[in-house]
Design a protein around this motif. Structure first.
Motif, PDB file in Angstrom:
ATOM      1  N   UNK A   1       0.953  -1.208  -0.116  1.00 55.28           N
ATOM      2  CA  UNK A   1      -0.173  -0.078   0.103  1.00 55.28           C
ATOM      3  C   UNK A   1       0.930   1.250  -0.093  1.00 55.28           C
ATOM      4  N   UNK A   2       0.501   2.072  -1.073  1.00 55.89           N
ATOM      5  CA  UNK A   2       1.493   3.431  -1.129  1.00 55.89           C
ATOM      6  C   UNK A   2       0.701   4.586  -1.156  1.00 55.89           C
ATOM      7  N   UNK A   3       1.196   5.653  -0.334  1.00 53.26           N
ATOM      8  CA  UNK A   3       0.402   6.708  -0.145  1.00 53.26           C
ATOM      9  C   UNK A   3       1.584   8.063  -0.198  1.00 53.26           C
ATOM     10  N   UNK A   4       1.391   8.722  -1.096  1.00 53.52           N
ATOM     11  CA  UNK A   4       2.310  10.036  -1.342  1.00 53.52           C
ATOM     12  C   UNK A   4       3.634   9.614  -2.112  1.00 53.52           C
TER      13      UNK A   4
ATOM     14  N   UNK B   1       0.094  -7.413  -5.766  1.00 52.58           N
ATOM     15  CA  UNK B   1      -0.921  -6.663  -5.601  1.00 52.58           C
ATOM     16  C   UNK B   1      -0.587  -5.423  -5.087  1.00 52.58           C
ATOM     17  N   UNK B   2      -0.588  -4.216  -5.730  1.00 58.62           N
ATOM     18  CA  UNK B   2      -0.183  -2.630  -5.038  1.00 58.62           C
ATOM     19  C   UNK B   2      -1.377  -1.864  -5.148  1.00 58.62           C
ATOM     20  N   UNK B   3      -1.719  -1.206  -4.267  1.00 60.10           N
ATOM     21  CA  UNK B   3      -2.696  -0.159  -3.917  1.00 60.10           C
ATOM     22  C   UNK B   3      -2.224   1.149  -3.626  1.00 60.10           C
ATOM     23  N   UNK B   4      -2.597   2.175  -4.285  1.00 55.19           N
ATOM     24  CA  UNK B   4      -2.237   3.405  -4.236  1.00 55.19           C
ATOM     25  C   UNK B   4      -3.067   4.636  -4.038  1.00 55.19           C
TER      26      UNK B   4
ATOM     27  N   UNK C   1      -5.389   1.278   3.729  1.00 61.52           N
ATOM     28  CA  UNK C   1      -5.309   0.160   4.431  1.00 61.52           C
ATOM     29  C   UNK C   1      -6.231  -0.939   4.455  1.00 61.52           C
ATOM     30  N   UNK C   2      -7.296  -0.492   4.534  1.00 57.38           N
ATOM     31  CA  UNK C   2      -8.527  -1.186   4.489  1.00 57.38           C
ATOM     32  C   UNK C   2      -8.490  -2.311   3.343  1.00 57.38           C
ATOM     33  N   UNK C   3      -8.171  -1.642   2.055  1.00 57.73           N
ATOM     34  CA  UNK C   3      -8.278  -2.272   1.030  1.00 57.73           C
ATOM     35  C   UNK C   3      -7.162  -3.485   0.692  1.00 57.73           C
ATOM     36  N   UNK C   4      -5.719  -2.848   1.433  1.00 59.04           N
ATOM     37  CA  UNK C   4      -4.553  -3.661   1.408  1.00 59.04           C
ATOM     38  C   UNK C   4      -5.164  -4.908   2.171  1.00 59.04           C
ATOM     39  N   UNK C   5      -5.416  -4.856   3.408  1.00 58.74           N
ATOM     40  CA  UNK C   5      -5.469  -6.091   4.405  1.00 58.74           C
ATOM     41  C   UNK C   5      -7.000  -6.705   3.742  1.00 58.74           C
TER      42      UNK C   5
END
Length: 250
Positions: free
Chosen positions: A99-102, A117-120, A185-189
Motif C-alpha cells: 500500500x502506497x500513499x504519497x 498486488x499494489x494499492x495506491x 489500508x482497509x483495501x490492502x488488508x
C-alpha cells in the motif's frame, strides 16, 4: 532489527511497515536488513500466508538514505544489506501486497514491481531519479518495468526520471487499484485476507506460474548491483550527492 521497521502479525498476514516518518521513510542499511530478515522468517513460518508492506501517511518511502550513499561514494564500503533485501524480495515464496500513499522514490517505487498486488492513493507519485544522481536502475527494475509497462513508459520512468502519478501507474500495470487515502489500508488488508483464505497449495502454484522462474530477475539484480556499486564511487554520483546535500543544508 531496526526501530524504523515495524513487524507485526495480523492472523496469517505478516505486516512490514516502514516507520521513519521524520525522514519520509528514507531507508537505511539497518532498515534493509530488518526487512530482509522479516521476509525470510515469514517465508519459513508455516503460519504466515501473506506479506504486507506499508509506509506512513504521505510517504511510502523517499528512497535510499542518501547519507548511506554518500558514505560509500566518499570511500566507504557497504551495500550487502540492500542486496540481501532485494534477493529476499525477488525470491519471496508467499504473496506480497503493498500500500502506497504519497512519496514513492527510487526503491520506494521499484519494490512494488515485485509485489503481486499494489494499492495506491490518488496523491501518490512514483519516481526513480537514478540517472539524475549518476546511478542506474536497481531491484531488477530494468527488466521488470519494461515487462510491466512497456519500453517507452519504463524508459521515461527509469532513465528520463519522469514521475508516474497513481492513475497513470494503474493504467500502466504497476498498481492494481487507486483508492482514497482513508481506505488504503482497509483495501490492502482485505486483499491480503482474501489471499489467506485461498487453498494455499493451489495459490502457490498459480502465483509461481504467473511470476515464472525468478532466475532472470535475480541475474538482473546482480548485474544492476555491479553497475550501481561502481557508479556510487563515480565522479558524477559524488557531485550529485554533494549538490543534493548542499541544497538540503541551505
Amino acid at each position: 532489527m531496526s526501530e524504523h521497521v515495524l513487524i507485526e502479525r495480523r492472523g496469517a498476514v505478516q505486516v512490514i511497515r516502514l516507520n521513519r516518518p521524520e525522514k519520509k521513510n528514507a531507508i537505511t542499511r539497518a532498515m534493509y536488513a530488518a526487512m530482509a530478515e522479516a521476509l525470510k522468517r515469514g517465508d519459513e513460518d508455516a503460519d504466515v500466508r501473506c506479506h504486507v508492506i506499508l509506509g506512513q501517511k504521505g510517504a511510502f518511502s523517499a528512497g535510499n538514505d542518501l547519507a548511506d550513499f554518500l558514505a560509500v561514494a566518499t570511500g566507504g564500503e557497504g551495500g550487502q544489506e540492500v542486496y540481501d533485501f532485494l534477493l529476499a524480495l525477488a525470491g519471496a515464496a508467499k504473496p506480497l501486497v503493498s500500500g502506497v500513499d504519497g512519496v514513492a522514490v527510487g526503491i520506494g517505487t521499484t519494490i512494488h514491481m515485485h509485489c503481486d498486488l499494489t494499492f495506491a492513493t490518488p496523491t501518490t507519485v512514483f519516481s526513480t531519479p537514478f540517472v539524475d544522481l549518476g546511478l542506474v536502475p536497481e531491484a531488477g527494475s530494468s527488466l521488470l518495468a519494461p515487462a510491466i509497462m512497456g519500453q517507452q513508459r519504463a524508459f521515461a520512468l527509469l532513465a528520463l526520471g519522469e514521475g508516474l502519478p497513481a492513475a497513470d501507474a494503474c493504467a500502466a500495470g504497476l498498481v492494481h487499484r487507486v483508492v482514497g487515502a482513508e481506505a488504503l489500508e482497509e483495501a490492502v488488508f482485505a486483499a491480503a485476507e482474501a489471499l489467506v483464505a485461498k487453498p494455499p497449495e493451489a495459490l502457490k502454484i498459480a502465483r509461481d506460474l504467473l511470476r515464472g522462474p525468478r532466475d532472470d530477475v535475480i541475474a538482473r539484480i546482480r548485474e544492476e548491483a555491479e553497475h550501481f556499486r561502481a557508479r556510487l564511487k563515480s565522479d558524477e554520483a559524488r557531485a550529485a550527492f554533494m549538490a543534493f546535500m548542499s541544497r538540503k543544508a541551505s
